[in-house]
Design an enzyme around this catalytic site. Structure first.
Site, PDB file in Angstrom:
ATOM      1  CB  THR A  61      62.100   5.622   7.561  1.00 25.84           C
ATOM      2  OG1 THR A  61      61.657   5.606   6.204  1.00 25.84           O
ATOM      3  CG2 THR A  61      61.964   7.037   8.118  1.00 25.84           C
ATOM      4  CB  ILE A  95      58.115   7.273   4.339  1.00 27.99           C
ATOM      5  CG1 ILE A  95      59.033   6.189   3.776  1.00 27.99           C
ATOM      6  CG2 ILE A  95      57.811   7.043   5.816  1.00 27.99           C
ATOM      7  CD1 ILE A  95      59.375   6.359   2.304  1.00 27.99           C
ATOM      8  N   GLY A 313      61.794  14.535   3.093  1.00 24.93           N
ATOM      9  CA  GLY A 313      62.653  13.531   3.731  1.00 24.93           C
ATOM     10  C   GLY A 313      61.892  12.236   3.918  1.00 24.93           C
ATOM     11  CD  GLU A 314      58.001  11.593   6.230  1.00 26.73           C
ATOM     12  OE1 GLU A 314      57.332  10.797   5.522  1.00 26.73           O
ATOM     13  OE2 GLU A 314      57.470  12.520   6.870  1.00 26.73           O
ATOM     14  N   GLY A 315      62.542   9.373   3.259  1.00 24.69           N
ATOM     15  CA  GLY A 315      62.767   8.364   2.231  1.00 24.69           C
ATOM     16  C   GLY A 315      61.790   8.486   1.085  1.00 24.69           C
TER      17      GLY A 315
END
Length: 352
Positions: A61, A95, A313-315
């Site tokens: 990240t 994440i 997001g963030e992975g």
């Protein structure tokens, strides 16, 4: 940097039919495991084997701040970037949770956060600067900084490849980063800016229009170059550039690349411009809620694994998709064949 300086191995097409034959002779009707089978085929081609294995999965990240936030393109305070980095490092956030649940080793990369972090065992210090500049008025980053961030991404991924990882997920953290991602998307996909922008972290319709106007004005000011690195320097962000470099290096090392949402997919757009062969290694985790994400995927003729309405997001999408990927690889490597199971072969039965 020219494409011929990026040596990404091409798939051995002679292996494709062998992998497909193995999948077709598993104890099931042909194609009945759907996307799991196509993912298994892709990983087999990436690893150049009939028996792929996913080893030491890593989640990166990558975080950075953006000067363009001075133009009011995000409703969130910029301090959230560094606060969330601390949160991730303590195992928190989406994440922090999902990488743990799905068995990926989380590392957070400081590519350009406007904050001085103390050393942490899971923090990679790849800071080029304390955030990008406001690209409405000047280039976001200079050419030297752009190349430094790109090579930082390559160096980080190379380290994990040497340590035995063959699958890597990418995510990001950076308040305002949908704005550079939208600008790069408009340029690379040759689409009007209005088709590339969305609410990001929660803009209303007026805010979305304002963000589009800011991007249009910036593109009008700086122009568009034939050189992808020049466009990155004018409109990009440190996390996007670092991720793009990491993706290129991952493909050079035959690693599976899990691509998360809108910003991470923008980084893959950039990587594709540098060397299109990178797409052979890309698994697009999910189709996000931003209108631009769907259009990016179409531009690359890509199909996402998941449709879960994700937009964090963030992975996080990459982490969830890794669970699906594990099942796909197990189908190819471990599922019994008709012969092994002593079941009448029905491989001639096909679904329409």
């Amino acid at each position: 940097m020219k494409n011929d300086q990026i040596n990404i191995p091409l798939p051995d097409e002679s292996l494709r039919a062998k992998i497909q034959h193995k999948l077709d002779n598993k104890a099931k009707p042909v194609g009945s495991l759907g996307r799991l089978e196509s993912l298994a085929l892709q990983v087999g081609m990436i690893q150049n084997t009939l028996t792929p294995v996913l080893s030491n999965p890593v989640m990166l990240t990558v975080a950075a701040d953006h000067g363009i936030t001075a133009e009011g393109v995000s409703p969130c305070p910029v301090e959230i970037t560094w606060q969330q980095v601390h949160n991730f490092l303590s195992g928190g956030g989406g994440i922090g949770l999902l990488s743990r649940v799905y068995g990926m080793e989380l590392w957070v990369v400081d590519a350009g956060v406007n904050y001085r972090f103390v050393p942490h065992p899971r923090l990679v210090d790849a800071k080029v600067a304390m955030g990008s500049k406001n690209f409405l008025h000047q280039p976001a980053i200079n050419r030297e900084q752009c190349m430094q961030a790109f090579n930082n991404g390559r160096d980080i991924v190379r380290r994990f490849a040497k340590e035995g990882s063959n699958v890597i997920g990418f995510g990001e953290m950076g308040i305002g980063n949908t704005t550079p991602a939208s600008a790069l998307m408009s340029i690379i996909c040759n689409l009007p800016v209005d088709e590339c922008v969305g609410p990001g972290a929660g803009l209303n319709s007026e805010g979305v229009r304002h963000k589009a106007d800011v991007i249009k004005a910036a593109i009008e000011r700086h122009g568009v170059s034939d050189d992808i690195f020049e466009n990155l320097a004018r409109f990009g962000g440190y996390e996007i550039v670092t991720i793009a470099g990491g993706m290129i290096e991952a493909a050079m090392n035959r690693m599976v690349i899990l691509v998360d949402g809108f910003i991470t997919t923008a980084a893959m757009l950039v990587a594709k411009e540098i060397n299109p062969a990178v797409l052979n290694y890309a698994i697009f985790a999910h189709e996000g809620e931003e209108q631009g994400h769907r259009k990016m995927l179409r531009h690359m003729n890509a199909s996402a694994v998941l449709q879960l309405g994700l937009r964090l997001g963030e992975g996080t999408g990459s982490a969830v998709a890794y669970g699906v990927l594990k099942g796909a690889v197990a189908v190819l490597s471990e599922m019994t064949s008709f012969e092994e199971a002593q079941v009448i072969n029905t491989s001639h039965i096909r679904f329409n």
